[in-house]
Each structure stands twice: as structure tokens, then as C-alpha cells.
Motif scaffolding. Structure first.
Motif, PDB file in Angstrom:
ATOM      1  N   TRP A  66      -3.285  11.547   5.237  1.00 39.80           N
ATOM      2  CA  TRP A  66      -1.889  11.665   5.669  1.00 39.80           C
ATOM      3  C   TRP A  66      -0.946  10.975   4.695  1.00 39.80           C
ATOM      4  O   TRP A  66       0.097  11.518   4.334  1.00 39.80           O
ATOM      5  N   THR A  67      -1.294   9.776   4.215  1.00 37.46           N
ATOM      6  CA  THR A  67      -0.357   9.007   3.388  1.00 37.46           C
ATOM      7  C   THR A  67      -0.255   9.502   1.951  1.00 37.46           C
ATOM      8  O   THR A  67       0.759   9.277   1.292  1.00 37.46           O
ATOM      9  N   LEU A  68      -1.292  10.177   1.454  1.00 37.88           N
ATOM     10  CA  LEU A  68      -1.295  10.559   0.041  1.00 37.88           C
ATOM     11  C   LEU A  68      -1.265  12.058  -0.208  1.00 37.88           C
ATOM     12  O   LEU A  68      -0.454  12.546  -0.993  1.00 37.88           O
ATOM     13  N   ILE A  88       6.852   6.554   4.002  1.00 34.83           N
ATOM     14  CA  ILE A  88       6.307   6.984   5.290  1.00 34.83           C
ATOM     15  C   ILE A  88       7.291   7.879   6.032  1.00 34.83           C
ATOM     16  O   ILE A  88       6.898   8.861   6.684  1.00 34.83           O
ATOM     17  N   GLU A  89       8.573   7.575   5.928  1.00 35.33           N
ATOM     18  CA  GLU A  89       9.589   8.362   6.621  1.00 35.33           C
ATOM     19  C   GLU A  89       9.640   9.805   6.138  1.00 35.33           C
ATOM     20  O   GLU A  89      10.169  10.681   6.840  1.00 35.33           O
ATOM     21  N   TRP A 142       0.832  -1.214   0.000  1.00 34.15           N
ATOM     22  CA  TRP A 142       0.000   0.000   0.000  1.00 34.15           C
ATOM     23  C   TRP A 142       0.862   1.257   0.000  1.00 34.15           C
ATOM     24  O   TRP A 142       0.564   2.237  -0.675  1.00 34.15           O
ATOM     25  N   ILE A 143       1.926   1.218   0.786  1.00 33.78           N
ATOM     26  CA  ILE A 143       2.889   2.309   0.879  1.00 33.78           C
ATOM     27  C   ILE A 143       4.155   1.703   1.467  1.00 33.78           C
ATOM     28  O   ILE A 143       4.100   0.701   2.181  1.00 33.78           O
ATOM     29  N   SER A 144       5.293   2.277   1.158  1.00 31.25           N
ATOM     30  CA  SER A 144       6.556   1.739   1.679  1.00 31.25           C
ATOM     31  C   SER A 144       6.988   2.486   2.929  1.00 31.25           C
ATOM     32  O   SER A 144       6.577   3.635   3.175  1.00 31.25           O
ATOM     33  N   ARG A 145       7.834   1.849   3.709  1.00 34.39           N
ATOM     34  CA  ARG A 145       8.369   2.502   4.906  1.00 34.39           C
ATOM     35  C   ARG A 145       9.200   3.724   4.520  1.00 34.39           C
ATOM     36  O   ARG A 145       9.213   4.725   5.255  1.00 34.39           O
ATOM     37  N   GLU A 146       9.865   3.658   3.376  1.00 29.21           N
ATOM     38  CA  GLU A 146      10.663   4.800   2.927  1.00 29.21           C
ATOM     39  C   GLU A 146       9.772   6.008   2.634  1.00 29.21           C
ATOM     40  O   GLU A 146      10.125   7.146   2.976  1.00 29.21           O
TER      41      GLU A 146
END
Length: 351
Positions: free
Chosen positions: A341-343, A40-41, A34-38
Motif C-alpha cells: 500500500w505505501t510503495l 500517506i494522504e 519511513w513515510i511522511s503523512r503528506e
């Protein structure tokens, strides 16, 4: 041969067919279901969207229950995974691990719709926090069987391939997330074919069983989303989801504000994001069908997303740059959430 055994044999057949079929993916694949940790950072740790996400992550989790249609443990589990990935909070990861372990097997008391709604959040959370070896082995073994498990006589795969409404889109979302997590490229290819057919490109898949055809642009060639330029009695039905809009009755104007349409789009948008990350140019399929669906609801039906659908416009805004009503903070959905928040903070894709 039982339907269960037949479905178990399909992935191998599909893998062989995929070698000869035209490739559907033409974009670069990205890490993360869905999204990567990179990614998100790089996201902010201030603002109303972050504060709402963090507040949700700090709440105790409800009892994990894949059989509960209105269970929210999955989306709150996802919230904890997102905040853990951004902050490194080990306590949140521990809660996620416990929830995932407890959720395994709970689907047996429910149906495909419940499973389709609830499964994606747990799988995405697992992808973000990383599971210890023993749990990872158990989780993967379970996920291998889940798409073929009969619940009230139906399976995720069967519902996705036959039901062109909210049941089918939620089943497709769960199926896509599982295939991507497990790295099953042949299965994900089949998800893409079915989804592309649902978006209106019937040459990829036309095995759906439609209900009343009153909102279809062409009842002889029914689709999941009406084609560009579709008109009925002088009114635009371009972008209508006919098999969910029909739940509000036959064709009438002004159109009923039918919530089942947004419900179906919840599953559709999860499929789209997962497939896009795998390299499929999904946002262009069906002549930008997902964009047209969102625009019809807001501009023709006068029906902006409300409640647990308010995460959806953030997806459309991010991938198409469309001007839609955006709520911040947005409410989580039945299967995912926290897209404000994520997009939204990320740079819009130029289209």
C-alpha cells in the motif's frame, strides 16, 4: 573501559569524524522516518492492499513485547498508525500511544535479535501519530539508551558492526530508525558506513566476523552481498548473501532455498529505506547490491518471497522498477510491512 562506556563515547567521536569524512549523502532528504503523512494522504483508500491494512488496523493489539522474537504487536501498531494518518481515526492513535508506552522497557527480557525485529515498527508509528509531550520526552530518553543497552552481553550497535547476517541487519535497521527519529546525524552516518561496507564496499567498513566462507565470491575479502558477475563452477552467485546462504550448507547447485537470506534482507531493506529518506544514495551502493540480491533469489535460486517476506519485493519494485513476483495483499514482515500500500501505488523512480 567497559564495552558499554566505550560505545557511549563513540557518537561524539563519530560526529567529529563526520565533519572531515567525505559526505555519503547526495540526494535530497525527505520528511518522515519511513513515510511522511503528506505522502500517506495521497494513497488510495480502496483496493486489496488498503482493505488488508485497514482490517489489520481494526484488530486488537497483542501485548507489546520487545523481547518476543515473534511478537507482531509492532507491525500491527504500525498498521494502526498508517490508517490513522490516512483517515484521522483518533481511536487508532490512542491505541498506538498506549502500546508505545507499554513497550518501553520490555526489551530487557530478550536479546538483540528480538529488539532489532520489534523496535522499528513502534518508532515509525510514533513518528506518524505524534506523541504527546510527556510520552515524547520519555520515549526519546529511552531511545537514547537503547542502542547501547546490553542484552545477553550484546548491544544493537555492537551486533550491527560485527555480525554480517540477519542479526546484524535487524540490529542495523533498529539503529537506523532510532537515529533518524532522534535526528542524530552522526550516528546515522555511521550506520550508513557500516551498511555500505556490508553491501560490498569494504573501504567503508570491514569489521565483520564472518562464518563459513563457502558461498563467498572471494574468501579473502568476504562481503555481505557477493559482487556483480560472481561465478562459482559456472553458476552465478552474483547477489548471494553468503553469511546467511551458508546456513543451508556448503556450496551446492541447485542452491538451497535458505529462508535466512530473506530474513537478513528484512533488516537490510529497512536500513536502505531509512537511509534513502535521509538523503543517502543507498540504492546504488555495492553496484546495486540489493537489487542483485533480490534477482538472484527469484531467478537463480527459483525462490520467490513467501509468507512474512512478501512485503520485500514491493520495495525492490518501487525503487528499482524490477520485475518481481508481487503479492497483493502482501504479508507484513517481522519489523515492518504494508509496503504493497505505501510503495507500489507511487510513481516508480526512474533508473
Amino acid at each position: 573501559m567497559s564495552s558499554y562506556l566505550a560505545e557511549m563515547l563513540i557518537p561524539s567521536w563519530l560526529s567529529l569524524c563526520a565533519l572531515a569524512a567525505p559526505a555519503l549523502a547526495n540526494q535530497q532528504a525527505r520528511e518522515g522516518v519511513w513515510i511522511s503523512r503528506e505522502e500517506i494522504e495521497e494513497l488510495p483508500t480502496d483496493g486489496p492492499a488498503w482493505r488488508a491494512l485497514r482490517a489489520a488496523a481494526q484488530q486488537p493489539l497483542p501485548t507489546p513485547d520487545l523481547a518476543g522474537r515473534d511478537s507482531n504487536c509492532d507491525v500491527f501498531c504500525l498498521a494502526k498508525a498508517l490508517v490513522h494518518a490516512r483517515t484521522g481515526d483518533a481511536g487508532l492513535r490512542a491505541e498506538v500511544l498506549e502500546a508505545i508506552q507499554s513497550a518501553i522497557g520490555t526489551e530487557r527480557a530478550g536479546d538483540v535479535l528480538s529488539l532489532g525485529r520489534n523496535l522499528p515498527g513502534y518508532v515509525i508509528a510514533a513518528d506518524l501519530v505524534g506523541l504527546p509531550p510527556a510520552l515524547e520526552k520519555r520515549f526519546r530518553s529511552w531511545l537514547e539508551l537503547v542502542p547501547y543497552q546490553e542484552l545477553d552481553g550484546m548491544t544493537l550497535r555492537g551486533v550491527h558492526e560485527r555480525r554480517p547476517n540477519n542479526w546484524g541487519t535487524h540490529a542495523g535497521a533498529a539503529r537506523a530508525v532510532v537515529a533518524r527519529y532522534l535526528g542524530k546525524e552522526g550516528e546515522l552516518e555511521r550506520v550508513a558506513q557500516v551498511f555500505r561496507g556490508w553491501l560490498g564496499e569494504r573501504s567503508f567498513h570491514d569489521g565483520f566476523e564472518f562464518g563459513d566462507l563457502a558461498w563467498q565470491s572471494d574468501p579473502e575479502r568476504p562481503v555481505g552481498i557477493n559482487p556483480r558477475g560472481a561465478v562459482r563452477d559456472g553458476h552465478s552467485i552474483d547477489g548471494v548473501l553468503p553469511d546467511d546462504q551458508r546456513r543451508g550448507g556448503g556450496f551446492s547447485w541447485p542452491p538451497p532455498k535458505e529462508n535466512y537470506v530473506y530474513e537478513a534482507l528484512q533488516g537490510a531493506l529497512v536500513q536502505a529505506v531509512v537511509l534513502a529518506r535521509a538523503g543517502y544514495d543507498v540504492w546504488e551502493w555495492g553496484d546495486r547490491a540489493l537489487l542483485r540480491a533480490a534477482l538472484w533469489l527469484e531467478r537463480e535460486a527459483g525462490y520467490s518471497a513467501e509468507g512474512d517476506d512478501t512485503w520485500q519485493p514491493h520495495v525492490i519494485h518501487h525503487f528499482y522498477g524490477a520485475s518481481l513476483h508481487l503479492e497483493i495483499p502482501a504479508h507484513h514482515g517481522k519489523n515492518v510491512g504494508w509496503t504493497d500500500w505505501t510503495l507500489t501505488p507511487l510513481r516508480l523512480r526512474e533508473r
